[in-house]
Design a protein around this motif. Sequence first.
Motif, PDB file in Angstrom:
ATOM      1  N   UNK A  11       0.863  -1.175   0.000  1.00 50.29           N
ATOM      2  CA  UNK A  11       0.000   0.000   0.000  1.00 50.29           C
ATOM      3  C   UNK A  11       0.905   1.231   0.000  1.00 50.29           C
ATOM      4  N   UNK A  12       0.564   2.176  -0.867  1.00 46.21           N
ATOM      5  CA  UNK A  12       1.362   3.389  -0.965  1.00 46.21           C
ATOM      6  C   UNK A  12       0.460   4.598  -0.745  1.00 46.21           C
ATOM      7  N   UNK A  13       0.853   5.497   0.154  1.00 49.43           N
ATOM      8  CA  UNK A  13       0.063   6.703   0.447  1.00 49.43           C
ATOM      9  C   UNK A  13       0.999   7.897   0.517  1.00 49.43           C
ATOM     10  N   UNK A  14       0.396   9.071   0.454  1.00 49.25           N
ATOM     11  CA  UNK A  14       1.162  10.306   0.654  1.00 49.25           C
ATOM     12  C   UNK A  14       1.088  10.714   2.116  1.00 49.25           C
ATOM     13  N   UNK A  15       2.118  11.345   2.587  1.00 48.98           N
ATOM     14  CA  UNK A  15       2.122  11.820   3.973  1.00 48.98           C
ATOM     15  C   UNK A  15       0.917  12.729   4.201  1.00 48.98           C
ATOM     16  N   UNK A  16       0.236  12.518   5.320  1.00 43.87           N
ATOM     17  CA  UNK A  16      -0.926  13.330   5.657  1.00 43.87           C
ATOM     18  C   UNK A  16      -2.246  12.779   5.152  1.00 43.87           C
ATOM     19  N   UNK A  17      -2.223  11.738   4.331  1.00 44.27           N
ATOM     20  CA  UNK A  17      -3.465  11.132   3.834  1.00 44.27           C
ATOM     21  C   UNK A  17      -3.803   9.898   4.659  1.00 44.27           C
ATOM     22  N   UNK A  76      -7.170  -2.139   9.485  1.00 42.56           N
ATOM     23  CA  UNK A  76      -6.374  -1.170  10.256  1.00 42.56           C
ATOM     24  C   UNK A  76      -6.423   0.190   9.563  1.00 42.56           C
ATOM     25  N   UNK A  77      -6.672   1.238  10.317  1.00 43.82           N
ATOM     26  CA  UNK A  77      -6.755   2.573   9.730  1.00 43.82           C
ATOM     27  C   UNK A  77      -5.982   3.586  10.560  1.00 43.82           C
ATOM     28  N   UNK A  78      -5.646   4.686   9.875  1.00 45.86           N
ATOM     29  CA  UNK A  78      -5.037   5.827  10.539  1.00 45.86           C
ATOM     30  C   UNK A  78      -5.434   7.068   9.739  1.00 45.86           C
ATOM     31  N   UNK A  79      -5.912   8.114  10.390  1.00 46.07           N
ATOM     32  CA  UNK A  79      -6.435   9.272   9.646  1.00 46.07           C
ATOM     33  C   UNK A  79      -5.389   9.996   8.797  1.00 46.07           C
ATOM     34  N   UNK A  80      -4.149  10.032   9.291  1.00 47.11           N
ATOM     35  CA  UNK A  80      -3.141  10.836   8.610  1.00 47.11           C
ATOM     36  C   UNK A  80      -1.784  10.128   8.716  1.00 47.11           C
ATOM     37  N   UNK A  81      -1.249   9.724   7.580  1.00 47.57           N
ATOM     38  CA  UNK A  81       0.006   8.972   7.572  1.00 47.57           C
ATOM     39  C   UNK A  81       1.193   9.874   7.864  1.00 47.57           C
ATOM     40  N   UNK A  82       2.157   9.276   8.564  1.00 47.76           N
ATOM     41  CA  UNK A  82       3.419   9.964   8.836  1.00 47.76           C
ATOM     42  C   UNK A  82       4.529   9.150   8.203  1.00 47.76           C
ATOM     43  N   UNK A  83       5.612   9.830   7.869  1.00 55.47           N
ATOM     44  CA  UNK A  83       6.736   9.122   7.235  1.00 55.47           C
ATOM     45  C   UNK A  83       7.202   7.932   8.089  1.00 55.47           C
ATOM     46  N   UNK A  84       7.152   8.094   9.403  1.00 55.58           N
ATOM     47  CA  UNK A  84       7.625   7.032  10.294  1.00 55.58           C
ATOM     48  C   UNK A  84       6.706   5.812  10.301  1.00 55.58           C
ATOM     49  N   UNK A  85       5.539   5.905   9.648  1.00 56.49           N
ATOM     50  CA  UNK A  85       4.629   4.750   9.575  1.00 56.49           C
ATOM     51  C   UNK A  85       5.067   3.751   8.508  1.00 56.49           C
ATOM     52  N   UNK A  86       6.014   4.119   7.672  1.00 53.79           N
ATOM     53  CA  UNK A  86       6.478   3.206   6.630  1.00 53.79           C
ATOM     54  C   UNK A  86       7.100   1.971   7.270  1.00 53.79           C
ATOM     55  N   UNK A  87       6.508   0.806   7.001  1.00 52.35           N
ATOM     56  CA  UNK A  87       6.919  -0.436   7.648  1.00 52.35           C
ATOM     57  C   UNK A  87       6.085  -1.561   7.054  1.00 52.35           C
ATOM     58  N   UNK A  88       6.266  -2.770   7.600  1.00 51.48           N
ATOM     59  CA  UNK A  88       5.418  -3.890   7.224  1.00 51.48           C
ATOM     60  C   UNK A  88       4.468  -4.194   8.374  1.00 51.48           C
ATOM     61  N   UNK A 110       1.600  -6.631   4.906  1.00 53.04           N
ATOM     62  CA  UNK A 110       1.375  -5.531   3.976  1.00 53.04           C
ATOM     63  C   UNK A 110       2.483  -4.501   4.180  1.00 53.04           C
ATOM     64  N   UNK A 111       3.181  -4.199   3.114  1.00 52.77           N
ATOM     65  CA  UNK A 111       4.237  -3.188   3.187  1.00 52.77           C
ATOM     66  C   UNK A 111       3.624  -1.824   2.899  1.00 52.77           C
ATOM     67  N   UNK A 112       3.739  -0.930   3.862  1.00 54.30           N
ATOM     68  CA  UNK A 112       3.212   0.432   3.714  1.00 54.30           C
ATOM     69  C   UNK A 112       4.352   1.370   3.331  1.00 54.30           C
ATOM     70  N   UNK A 113       4.168   2.062   2.225  1.00 54.75           N
ATOM     71  CA  UNK A 113       5.116   3.082   1.791  1.00 54.75           C
ATOM     72  C   UNK A 113       4.453   4.439   1.939  1.00 54.75           C
ATOM     73  N   UNK A 114       5.167   5.400   2.496  1.00 51.34           N
ATOM     74  CA  UNK A 114       4.629   6.750   2.681  1.00 51.34           C
ATOM     75  C   UNK A 114       5.507   7.723   1.897  1.00 51.34           C
ATOM     76  N   UNK A 115       4.872   8.426   0.955  1.00 53.60           N
ATOM     77  CA  UNK A 115       5.592   9.394   0.124  1.00 53.60           C
ATOM     78  C   UNK A 115       5.482  10.788   0.713  1.00 53.60           C
ATOM     79  N   UNK A 116       6.561  11.585   0.591  1.00 53.60           N
ATOM     80  CA  UNK A 116       6.502  12.963   1.122  1.00 53.60           C
ATOM     81  C   UNK A 116       5.511  13.827   0.348  1.00 53.60           C
TER      82      UNK A 116
END
Lengths: 116, 115
Positions: A11-17, A76-88, A110-116
Amino acid sequence: AQSVTQLDSHVSVSEGTPVLLRCNYSSSYSPSLFWYVQHPNKGLQLLLKYTSAATLVKGINGFEAEFKKSETSFHLTKPSAHMSDAAEYFCVVRPPRETSYGKLTFGQGTILTVHP
Amino acid sequence: DGGITQSPKYLFRKEGQNVTLSCEQNLNHDAMYWYRQDPGQGLRLIYYSQIVNDFQKGDIAEGYSVSREKKESFPLTVTSAQKNPTAFYLCASAVTSGGLEDTQYFGPGTRLTVL
């Protein structure tokens, strides 16, 4: 018998989404459910757990998950992604404690990638 | 600080050698576990111990051995009989009450590479 399926391997998201990591389970009884997070080359850290109390479970770092028995899901949910959330992230199912030793069954992750 | 320690963090082994991975916990947990993790897979249970001087095989015990002489320690030996030992090994522990185990907590892991 029990099983767990994590519906997305990446899963890939942008920071803050918002973040949504999906997990479905199969169990012949009312299970306990967990989410763990693993950063590269580290051990697993418990994020949250469901053990037949409130269906909406709040965990650490702003994460939460909702147990839906009718849909056999524990997303699993989180309202706003942070760069430090990038993990499996691993969804885990276990038989109830009342059934004595409970073998954990792990999802594939699930590997989570967070883009700036 | 209470926690689970695993050593070494990285371990290299030549084929045909036995190696022992250390796991120590100061959480006063009764139950301890060893898992193996391979890329793209979830964790698989190797051995577990619910009490001192007792342990049980997990799903992939072949080629591995354990001992549980002390409550705090649960070392894992990877023997030469293990066909594909290169993996990330995780130790975990859990409190038990009345023989029922609670949430498992994990150590930082040992990465074993066979040369």
